[in-house]
Write a protein that holds these residues in place. Structure first.
Motif, PDB file in Angstrom:
ATOM      1  N   LEU A  67       0.835  -1.210   0.000  1.00 13.08           N
ATOM      2  CA  LEU A  67       0.000   0.000   0.000  1.00 13.08           C
ATOM      3  C   LEU A  67       0.866   1.255   0.000  1.00 13.08           C
ATOM      4  N   ALA A 113       2.564   1.755  -3.378  1.00 13.62           N
ATOM      5  CA  ALA A 113       1.633   2.162  -4.434  1.00 13.62           C
ATOM      6  C   ALA A 113       1.250   3.637  -4.302  1.00 13.62           C
ATOM      7  N   VAL A 114       0.957   4.071  -3.077  1.00 13.25           N
ATOM      8  CA  VAL A 114       0.586   5.477  -2.861  1.00 13.25           C
ATOM      9  C   VAL A 114       1.777   6.390  -3.134  1.00 13.25           C
ATOM     10  N   ARG A 173      -7.892  -0.978  -3.816  1.00 11.67           N
ATOM     11  CA  ARG A 173      -7.121  -1.975  -4.554  1.00 11.67           C
ATOM     12  C   ARG A 173      -6.496  -2.997  -3.593  1.00 11.67           C
ATOM     13  N   LEU A 174      -5.984  -2.489  -2.482  1.00 11.57           N
ATOM     14  CA  LEU A 174      -5.410  -3.376  -1.470  1.00 11.57           C
ATOM     15  C   LEU A 174      -6.459  -4.352  -0.944  1.00 11.57           C
ATOM     16  N   VAL A 203      -6.550   9.348  -4.385  1.00 15.59           N
ATOM     17  CA  VAL A 203      -5.461   8.387  -4.597  1.00 15.59           C
ATOM     18  C   VAL A 203      -5.389   7.391  -3.447  1.00 15.59           C
ATOM     19  N   CYS A 204      -5.422   7.894  -2.221  1.00 18.14           N
ATOM     20  CA  CYS A 204      -5.330   7.010  -1.057  1.00 18.14           C
ATOM     21  C   CYS A 204      -6.528   6.076  -0.987  1.00 18.14           C
ATOM     22  N   GLU A 263      -8.399   5.046  -3.551  1.00 17.93           N
ATOM     23  CA  GLU A 263      -8.299   4.071  -4.645  1.00 17.93           C
ATOM     24  C   GLU A 263      -7.298   2.971  -4.318  1.00 17.93           C
ATOM     25  N   GLU A 264      -6.180   3.342  -3.716  1.00 24.40           N
ATOM     26  CA  GLU A 264      -5.162   2.333  -3.411  1.00 24.40           C
ATOM     27  C   GLU A 264      -5.582   1.443  -2.232  1.00 24.40           C
ATOM     28  N   LYS A 322       4.249   5.929  -5.150  1.00 20.49           N
ATOM     29  CA  LYS A 322       4.486   6.002  -6.597  1.00 20.49           C
ATOM     30  C   LYS A 322       3.521   6.988  -7.241  1.00 20.49           C
ATOM     31  N   ARG A 323       2.256   6.939  -6.868  1.00 19.99           N
ATOM     32  CA  ARG A 323       1.267   7.818  -7.493  1.00 19.99           C
ATOM     33  C   ARG A 323       1.409   9.267  -7.045  1.00 19.99           C
TER      34      ARG A 323
END
Length: 296
Positions: free
Chosen positions: A178, A181-182, A215-216, A208-209, A211-212, A184-185
């Protein structure tokens, strides 16, 4: 009243305390483990902890929860990752018996956490439970009718290594994943972020947070579905640092499970968040010790 030392050895911290024969925590403390210094360093620290208690208390026995794969019969570390160098082969039972004359029982930390949840946590009313710990990696255990399922070689439920297509389970569904991924974005260095920051941003509406995290949860749910297809537990319990955000995560988990798991099995399986928090390892070490004691 009999008193027991419970010690939970992790890669970052060692938690330890005094627990009485009724399972009440009388004292609890923690210190940095400095695990990178290796197995012999951990032995020295644990010996110092025990010696300090013995200087003040009469101790019945010692229960240890530890990172790494454990042979609970021998009390020996049979596998450990690079986080704790030279840990393989350390025999806690022998070490503590030879130094202090005390009986010692040892079990893997995730197994201990799962056992504590089965006995006095979210799994206490169920015949079987799978307990997942989501942190820098992912660990799991299964408890059936009060017994930890170890498998043929002590490596059952090492689910962090499951192949998820995009990587292993812990590579795609851990707190580490997590944060990466955050970062990187948002074009930030990963070391500048942590789970707490990401969840605070998500609750404030950061897309962004959110969405990630979604996804997690998809990755976590996909892994849970596979685990349930194989083991069919009565309840799946989620623990670890980010799972303390239970109210925020509950609807996201439910949605992800609906998407990733067969309706029939999902409807028959209970899902809950862990109740014992950062005392789970200590409590599990104590309960493992007492159960071994009763079988003797």
């Amino acid at each position: 009243m009999k008193k027991y030392i419970a010690i939970d050895i992790g890669g970052t911290r060692i938690k330890h305390g005094l627990i009485d024969e009724n399972g009440q925590i009388l004292q609890k403390h923690e210190l940095a483990s400095q695990a990178h210094l290796g197995g012999s360093h951990l032995v020295t620290l644990v010996h110092e902890i025990i010696a300090d208690y013995l200087a003040r208390e009469t101790i019945e026995a010692v229960g240890i929860s530890t990172a790494g794969m454990v042979d609970p019969e021998k009390g020996e570390i049979i596998y450990s990752g690079s986080q704790i160098p030279n840990y393989i082969g350390i025999n806690w039972k022998e070490s503590i018996r030879d130094r202090f004359g005390l009986r010692c029982e040892v079990e893997n930390d995730v197994n201990c956490a799962g056992l504590s949840e089965y006995i006095i946590g979210s799994g206490k009313d169920f015949s079987s439970c799978v307990c997942l710990t989501i942190g820098t990696g992912i660990g799991a255990c299964m408890v059936v009718e009060g017994e930890i399922f170890h498998g043929a070689h002590g490596a059952a439920f090492e689910v962090g290594y499951m192949n998820m297509g995009e990587g292993t389970y812990q590579e795609v569904a851990s707190t580490t994943a997590l944060v990466q991924a955050v970062a990187k974005r948002l074009k930030l260095p990963p070391q500048s972020l942590n789970g707490h920051f990401i969840f605070e941003r998500a609750k404030a509406g950061d897309p962004v947070c959110n969405e990630e995290i979604d996804r997690l949860m998809d990755h976590i749910a996909f892994g849970i579905a596979n685990i349930c297809y194989v083991s069919n537990p009565a309840i799946v319990i989620l623990g670890g640092g980010i799972m303390e955000q239970s109210e925020f995560l509950k609807p996201k988990l439910q949605k992800a499970l609906e998407k990733n798991m067969l309706d029939y099995l999902r409807s028959k399986t209970e899902f809950a968040f862990a109740k014992n928090g950062n005392t789970a390892g200590m409590l599990g070490a104590y309960y493992h010790l007492r159960r071994r004691e009763q079988k003797r």
